[in-house]
Design an enzyme around this catalytic site. Structure first.
Site, mmCIF file in Angstrom:
data_model
loop_
_atom_site.group_PDB
_atom_site.id
_atom_site.type_symbol
_atom_site.label_atom_id
_atom_site.label_comp_id
_atom_site.label_asym_id
_atom_site.label_seq_id
_atom_site.Cartn_x
_atom_site.Cartn_y
_atom_site.Cartn_z
ATOM 1 N N ASN A 1 46.549 89.764 75.528
ATOM 2 C CA ASN A 1 47.496 88.844 74.917
ATOM 3 C C ASN A 1 47.688 87.758 75.972
ATOM 4 O OD1 ASN A 1 49.636 87.366 73.940
ATOM 5 N ND2 ASN A 1 50.830 89.146 73.304
ATOM 6 N N ALA B 1 50.222 81.648 75.659
ATOM 7 C CA ALA B 1 49.862 80.250 75.411
ATOM 8 C C ALA B 1 48.448 79.914 75.884
ATOM 9 C CB ALA B 1 50.877 79.326 76.079
ATOM 10 N N PRO C 1 51.161 84.455 80.375
ATOM 11 C CA PRO C 1 52.408 83.815 80.775
ATOM 12 C C PRO C 1 53.554 84.051 79.805
ATOM 13 C CG PRO C 1 50.829 82.182 79.991
ATOM 14 C CD PRO C 1 50.099 83.487 80.104
ATOM 15 N N ASN C 2 54.709 84.239 80.405
ATOM 16 C CA ASN C 2 55.991 84.411 79.721
ATOM 17 C C ASN C 2 56.159 85.754 79.028
ATOM 18 O OD1 ASN C 2 57.001 81.826 80.454
ATOM 19 N ND2 ASN C 2 55.653 80.943 78.910
ATOM 20 N N TYR D 1 59.655 87.482 68.796
ATOM 21 C CA TYR D 1 58.919 88.541 69.494
ATOM 22 C C TYR D 1 59.594 89.904 69.458
ATOM 23 C CZ TYR D 1 56.456 84.482 71.290
ATOM 24 O OH TYR D 1 55.750 83.323 71.387
ATOM 25 N N ARG E 1 53.144 79.828 62.608
ATOM 26 C CA ARG E 1 53.909 79.097 63.616
ATOM 27 C C ARG E 1 53.366 77.683 63.764
ATOM 28 N NH1 ARG E 1 54.792 82.500 68.725
ATOM 29 N NH2 ARG E 1 56.337 80.882 69.029
ATOM 30 N N HIS F 1 48.280 89.274 69.415
ATOM 31 C CA HIS F 1 49.461 88.411 69.394
ATOM 32 C C HIS F 1 50.554 89.158 68.644
ATOM 33 C CE1 HIS F 1 47.356 84.914 70.936
ATOM 34 N NE2 HIS F 1 46.349 85.276 70.156
ATOM 35 N N ARG G 1 63.157 86.774 75.583
ATOM 36 C CA ARG G 1 62.657 85.479 75.125
ATOM 37 C C ARG G 1 62.467 85.484 73.608
ATOM 38 N NH1 ARG G 1 56.586 84.006 75.172
ATOM 39 N NH2 ARG G 1 56.680 81.872 74.438
ATOM 40 N N GLU H 1 41.859 90.713 71.097
ATOM 41 C CA GLU H 1 42.935 89.743 71.312
ATOM 42 C C GLU H 1 44.140 90.169 70.471
ATOM 43 O OE1 GLU H 1 43.696 84.966 70.425
ATOM 44 O OE2 GLU H 1 41.736 85.845 69.987
#
Length: 172
Positions: A101, A104, A37-38, A50, A134, A127, A45, A125
């Site tokens: 990825n 969330a 998502p996103n 990012y 964060r 990110h 964003r 995985e």
């Protein structure tokens, strides 16, 4: 008592066998790259976190890196958890490796954890940001315990590094 001499041995050549079909090499299957998502809004964003690279740019980057290394790459994105679970399940038979990825969902999804736990192909995985620098809720990933490796904080380069790790794993 004299020994009997044996007749000379006949050399019999075996009949030619039909060649067995070649087993499909793992790299004949693509590496799945799944984004959650996103991530469709990358480049727009929170560029201070990012960067300005779009998801389309990442897809092109990892696809070109795959092509240069002799493997096809299938890039998919969804804002829906069920789609990601379905693609992970599909990857069990259709892919040679998986890069994910989950955004969330990394920090919330037991369903994605369970789907990844069923894989018998390498999975990495990724990110883009360093989640450990964060918010505290981002420090734990439900996926990390069931994937081959985790890459975080190296920006979009993490995707090509993940692909390199998968290719190294399947070439063992």
């Amino acid at each position: 008592m004299a020994r009997k001499s044996l007749p000379p041995l006949k050399v019999v050549k075996p009949a030619p066998r039909a060649k067995a079909p070649k087993a499909r090499k793992a790299v004949d299957k693509p590496v799945y790259v799944l984004n959650g998502p996103n991530l469709n809004l990358l480049g727009q964003r929170e560029p201070h976190i990012y960067g300005s690279t779009s998801l389309s740019d990442i897809d092109k980057l990892v696809t070109a890196h795959g092509k240069a290394n002799g493997v096809n790459v299938l890039c998919l994105q969804s804002n829906h958890e069920g789609d990601l679970v379905t693609w992970i399940q599909e990857a069990r038979s259709m892919a040679c490796g998986l890069i994910i990825n989950a955004g969330a969902y990394s920090h919330t999804s037991i369903a994605i954890h369970d789907a990844l736990a069923m894989l018998d192909i390498p999975a990495v995985e990724v990110h883009i940001s360093n989640v450990h620098k964060r918010e505290e809720f981002r420090h734990y990933s439900y996926m990390s315990s069931v994937v081959t490796g985790v890459i975080c904080g190296l920006g979009v380069k993490g995707y090509t590094l993940a692909l390199d790790a998968i290719l190294a794993d399947i070439s063992k």
